[in-house]
Design a protein around this motif. Structure first.
Motif, PDB file in Angstrom:
ATOM      1  N   ALA A   1       1.244  -1.681   0.109  1.00 39.43           N
ATOM      2  CA  ALA A   1       0.102   0.324  -0.183  1.00 39.43           C
ATOM      3  C   ALA A   1       0.314   1.162  -0.239  1.00 39.43           C
ATOM      4  CB  ALA A   1      -0.989  -0.147   1.092  1.00 39.43           C
ATOM      5  N   ARG A   2       2.129   1.108   1.313  1.00 37.72           N
ATOM      6  CA  ARG A   2       2.798   2.472   1.022  1.00 37.72           C
ATOM      7  C   ARG A   2       3.758   2.812  -0.037  1.00 37.72           C
ATOM      8  NH1 ARG A   2       2.034   5.688   3.340  1.00 37.72           N
ATOM      9  NH2 ARG A   2       5.382   6.413   4.278  1.00 37.72           N
TER      10      ARG A   2
ATOM     11  N   ARG B   1      -7.779   1.711   5.194  1.00 35.12           N
ATOM     12  CA  ARG B   1      -8.420   1.151   4.233  1.00 35.12           C
ATOM     13  C   ARG B   1      -8.057  -0.453   4.280  1.00 35.12           C
ATOM     14  NH1 ARG B   1     -11.583   3.675   0.699  1.00 35.12           N
ATOM     15  NH2 ARG B   1     -11.794   5.890   1.751  1.00 35.12           N
ATOM     16  N   ILE B   2      -6.606  -0.739   4.760  1.00 37.67           N
ATOM     17  CA  ILE B   2      -5.903  -1.816   3.839  1.00 37.67           C
ATOM     18  C   ILE B   2      -5.838  -2.430   5.035  1.00 37.67           C
ATOM     19  CG2 ILE B   2      -3.897  -2.832   3.227  1.00 37.67           C
ATOM     20  CD1 ILE B   2      -5.986  -1.293   1.324  1.00 37.67           C
TER      21      ILE B   2
ATOM     22  N   LEU C   1       2.202   2.477  -3.273  1.00 39.08           N
ATOM     23  CA  LEU C   1       1.394   2.326  -4.049  1.00 39.08           C
ATOM     24  C   LEU C   1       1.258   3.918  -4.266  1.00 39.08           C
ATOM     25  CD1 LEU C   1      -0.760  -0.736  -4.386  1.00 39.08           C
ATOM     26  CD2 LEU C   1      -0.034   0.589  -6.423  1.00 39.08           C
ATOM     27  N   GLY C   2       1.860   4.476  -2.965  1.00 39.98           N
ATOM     28  CA  GLY C   2       1.705   5.693  -2.268  1.00 39.98           C
ATOM     29  C   GLY C   2       0.201   5.610  -1.547  1.00 39.98           C
ATOM     30  N   MET C   3      -0.249   5.069  -0.982  1.00 41.58           N
ATOM     31  CA  MET C   3      -1.296   5.695  -0.260  1.00 41.58           C
ATOM     32  C   MET C   3      -0.515   6.333   1.018  1.00 41.58           C
ATOM     33  SD  MET C   3      -3.440   2.554  -0.825  1.00 41.58           S
ATOM     34  CE  MET C   3      -4.413   2.450   0.376  1.00 41.58           C
ATOM     35  N   ARG C   4      -1.089   7.159   1.914  1.00 44.76           N
ATOM     36  CA  ARG C   4      -0.863   7.690   3.371  1.00 44.76           C
ATOM     37  C   ARG C   4      -1.084   6.799   4.415  1.00 44.76           C
ATOM     38  NH1 ARG C   4       0.326  13.235   2.298  1.00 44.76           N
ATOM     39  NH2 ARG C   4       0.082  13.583   0.285  1.00 44.76           N
ATOM     40  N   PRO C   5      -0.472   7.325   5.244  1.00 46.37           N
ATOM     41  CA  PRO C   5      -0.180   6.230   6.273  1.00 46.37           C
ATOM     42  C   PRO C   5      -1.812   6.177   7.025  1.00 46.37           C
ATOM     43  CG  PRO C   5       1.635   7.235   7.035  1.00 46.37           C
ATOM     44  CD  PRO C   5       0.780   7.948   4.852  1.00 46.37           C
TER      45      PRO C   5
ATOM     46  N   VAL D   1      -4.719   7.465  -5.017  1.00 46.72           N
ATOM     47  CA  VAL D   1      -3.200   9.200  -5.473  1.00 46.72           C
ATOM     48  C   VAL D   1      -3.312   9.439  -5.790  1.00 46.72           C
ATOM     49  CG1 VAL D   1      -1.026   7.812  -4.678  1.00 46.72           C
ATOM     50  CG2 VAL D   1      -2.129   6.978  -3.709  1.00 46.72           C
TER      51      VAL D   1
ATOM     52  N   PRO E   1      -9.128  -2.938   8.461  1.00 52.21           N
ATOM     53  CA  PRO E   1     -10.473  -4.272   7.952  1.00 52.21           C
ATOM     54  C   PRO E   1     -10.159  -5.203   8.115  1.00 52.21           C
ATOM     55  CG  PRO E   1     -10.046  -1.680   6.510  1.00 52.21           C
ATOM     56  CD  PRO E   1      -8.904  -2.331   6.934  1.00 52.21           C
TER      57      PRO E   1
ATOM     58  N   PHE F   1      -4.630  -6.883  -1.803  1.00 55.67           N
ATOM     59  CA  PHE F   1      -5.700  -6.916  -0.447  1.00 55.67           C
ATOM     60  C   PHE F   1      -6.298  -8.056  -0.977  1.00 55.67           C
ATOM     61  CE2 PHE F   1      -3.775  -2.562  -1.851  1.00 55.67           C
ATOM     62  CZ  PHE F   1      -2.496  -2.462  -0.789  1.00 55.67           C
TER      63      PHE F   1
ATOM     64  N   SER G   1      -4.586   6.509   5.348  1.00 57.05           N
ATOM     65  CA  SER G   1      -5.666   5.363   4.734  1.00 57.05           C
ATOM     66  C   SER G   1      -4.671   3.798   4.634  1.00 57.05           C
ATOM     67  CB  SER G   1      -5.173   6.081   3.367  1.00 57.05           C
ATOM     68  OG  SER G   1      -5.573   7.458   3.095  1.00 57.05           O
TER      69      SER G   1
ATOM     70  N   HIS H   1      -8.855  -8.218   1.294  1.00 55.44           N
ATOM     71  CA  HIS H   1     -10.946  -8.161   1.862  1.00 55.44           C
ATOM     72  C   HIS H   1     -10.751  -7.198   0.183  1.00 55.44           C
ATOM     73  CE1 HIS H   1      -8.359  -5.060   2.313  1.00 55.44           C
ATOM     74  NE2 HIS H   1      -8.840  -3.453   2.404  1.00 55.44           N
TER      75      HIS H   1
ATOM     76  N   ARG I   1       7.799   7.305  -4.601  1.00 55.74           N
ATOM     77  CA  ARG I   1       6.656   6.397  -4.262  1.00 55.74           C
ATOM     78  C   ARG I   1       5.796   6.699  -5.730  1.00 55.74           C
ATOM     79  NH1 ARG I   1       6.453   5.085   2.054  1.00 55.74           N
ATOM     80  NH2 ARG I   1       8.823   4.143   1.835  1.00 55.74           N
TER      81      ARG I   1
END
Ligand SMILES: Nc1ncnc2c1ncn2[C@@H]1O[C@H](COP(=O)(O)OP(=O)(O)OP(=O)(O)O)[C@@H](O)[C@H]1O
Ligand SMILES: [Mg+2]
Lengths: 322, 251
Positions: free
Chosen positions: A224-225, A237-238, A227-231, B115, A241, B99, A233, B101, B86
């Motif tokens: 997830a990181r 989101r990941i 991919l650029g997602m923020r901590p 993003v 859940p 993922f 999120s 889920h 990134r």
């Protein structure tokens, strides 16, 4: 069965080598503990009039064993789901019969139950529901603090779980209700109960949440990181859940346990279910009536929570089940 | 963010990179430049530091000294810089790391929305476009556990490529796959290379290296021991370590 392996084992109790020893054990236990001396014996007396002492004991053990044997024989022939429900219902009926045997005054219960519900149950529900929400928030913060790289947050979180898991809940209630006024901060009874329950259960649940979060492989975070997602999120989101599957069963336990531990706040005079059950019975020496009624109300609430837990579990399991 | 000093800075530029795990030095003075559009294959024995090297590029691993630039932007430990790097670098892992889920569609669409700021509809459309490219648009509604390993890895590739990075890193993308699924993943990677994507691929698939690589790098004990275009690398390796390694992977 949870793990299907597609082998048709004969049901255990349909094998004489299991069925007969089980019945023998039931018989032996009934005989050894002298089931015939009590209520069961009095029931059996209707079938074998005049029996007494060892003879009655033997007859009782035999009758009850036969009943159990016949019951197993019948239940084994039903489909699985009906088996589960029937056994559940039979056991519930036994418990209710047990209460019924107390020779309760239903008129008294009828007179008091309204107040028990409108005042007692409502207060219990209110305290528990608010505490559940606050405890969940505390647990989430606590777990994230423990897993963070912030020394102050970690220190606070470790001390918090240590203290509030370590002290008896009763002591925590007294500390807030009687201790804080020493410092000049007076807290009312209901807020005291909510604070103590939230803090105590938040501490237990911090550990549940932490373990749940840690159970997610670190590859999930990395992907997830990357991919650029923020901590934040990634967490919401990941990670969370997915950890719900691990978190929910023990959390359901905690909620049910908290529901009943909310009765401890009766010591500071909150008019919740247990307090009313104790005090309402006193005037007419009808303690048992009120205790049984309150117990059944607690049980009903737990069943509701159990069902809710089951639904939520199913929801979070849907991706894992093919 | 991008420095305008150079009209086309190299996609990745690594200079004097050193990394230790405690007392164990896993990268020794690594220097490596990957130009735009270049297809690089990195090979070497287990524990030689291949994963560590490519994971430093998008800051999944830190390093003690040296410098890494991605399309001209120098990698520091500042959040804004790391996040920007990134966004420029896509990564595919050995273990897929989908993922579990989320459905295949959500796996790709969620990062696009969070993003790249796409709307739900845009994210959906772009996801379907890239799922078609990896030839599994019909699996969009399934959960990862319902897919074969090869299909999962293709989703992982689609998820990374849909972010439209400037460079793609692959860390042994076929090592966790059954032999019959290796090809379907490699085919997708070949197609990606044909479109001109800059790629750095850690792999032991020497057939893939021969077919698409512009350059092959051999690492051993944290150092780049040998490098060259596949023709010379495979036919005329210079160092004994490379020869021994090639004898093993080529049988
Ligand atoms: N988290 C860690 N802590 C300590 N040592 C590590 C850690 N991760 C990797 N190493 C060591 O760093 C060295 C390089 O590891 P790396 O995973 O980069 O090798 P690799 O070339 O990718 O090997 P493989 O082909 O097995 O994936 C190895 O000696 C490994 O034991
Ligand atoms: Mg590796």
């Amino acid at each position: 069965m949870h793990y299907k392996d597609n082998i048709a084992y004969p049901p255990l109790l349909s094998r004489p080598t299991v069925y007969l020893p089980v019945l023998a054990a039931v018989f032996a236990a009934l005989w050894w503990f002298r089931a015939g001396d009590g209520a069961l014996g009095r029931l059996v007396l209707g079938l074998v009039p005049g029996a007494e002492g060892d003879a009655l004991n033997l007859a009782t053990a035999a009758c009850v064993t036969m009943l159990v044997g016949f019951n197993i024989f019948v239940v084994m022939r039903l489909p699985l789901r009906q088996q589960v429900w029937l056994v559940w219902a039979e056991l519930a009926a036994l418990i209710l019969l047990f209460f019924y045997s107390f020779d309760l005054s239903f008129a008294f219960i009828q007179r008091k139950i309204g107040f028990l519900i409108t005042q007692g149950l409502v207060t219990t529900l209110y305290i528990s529901a608010v505490s559940i929400v606050i405890a969940t928030v505390l647990a989430l913060i606590g777990a994230i603090a423990k897993l963070s790289s912030n020394g102050i947050a970690q220190g606070i979180a470790h001390f918090y779980t240590s203290l509030f898991r370590g002290l008896p809940l009763l002591m925590q209630i007294y500390m807030i209700y009687l201790g804080l006024p020493q410092l000049g901060y007076v807290v009312d009874a209901v807020p005291t109960g909510i604070a103590a329950l939230s803090l105590c259960y938040g501490a237990y649940m911090t550990e549940i949440f932490r373990a749940g979060i840690e159970s997610i492989p670190k590859g999930q975070w990395e992907a997830a990181r990357a991919l650029g997602m923020r901590p934040v999120s990634v967490m919401t989101r990941i990670i969370l859940p997915q950890s719900m599957r691990v978190i929910i069963p023990p959390t359901g336990n905690q909620f049910i346990s908290m529901l009943k531990d909310s009765s401890l706040v009766s010591v500071v005079g909150v008019w919740e279910l247990m307090y009313l059950a104790r005090t309402q019975g006193q005037t007419e020496f009808r303690h048992i009536e009120m205790m049984v009624t309150a117990s059944l109300i607690y049980w009903l609430m737990s069943i509701v929570l159990e069902l809710a837990q089951k639904r939520i579990e199913t929801h979070f399991n849907k991706a894992a089940t093919r | 963010m991008t420095s305008a000093q150079d009209s086309a800075p190299p996609a990745i530029q690594i200079t004097g990179l050193n990394k230790w795990y405690g007392l164990l030095q896993v990268l020794h003075d690594v220097n490596l430049t990957v130009t735009q559009g270049e297809r690089l294959v990195i090979c070497g024995p287990s524990g030689s530091g291949k994963s560590t090297l490519i994971r430093t590029v998008n800051a999944l691993e830190g390093f003690q000294s040296g410098e890494i630039k991605v399309a001209g932007l120098r990698l520091t430990r500042e959040p804004a810089v790391v996040e920007e790097i990134r966004r420029r670098v896509g990564m595919v892992f050995q273990q897929f790391n989908l993922f579990p889920h989320l459905t295949v569609l959500e796996n790709c669409a969620l990062p696009l929305r969070l993003v790249r700021g796409l709307s739900a509809a845009e994210a959906r459309d772009r996801t379907m476009h890239y799922l078609s490219k990896v030839r599994i648009p019909e699996q969009a509604a399934k959960y990862p556990a319902q897919l074969s390993g090869g299909q999962q890895q293709r989703v992982a590739i689609a998820r990374a490529v849909a972010m439209q990075p400037e460079v793609m890193l692959f860390d042994e993308p076929t090592s966790a796959l059954d032999p019959e699924m290796v090809k379907e993943v490699l085919d997708v990677m070949v197609a990606l290379a044909d479109e001109g994507m800059t790629m750095a691929v850690v792999t032991h698939e020497m057939g893939f290296a021969r077919q698409v690589a512009d350059r092959v790098i051999f690492m051993d004990a944290g150092r780049i021991v040998e490098q060259g275009p596949p023709t010379t690398f495979f036919t005329a390796p210079r160092s004994d370590r490379t020869k021994a390694f090639l004898r093993q992977v080529l049988h």
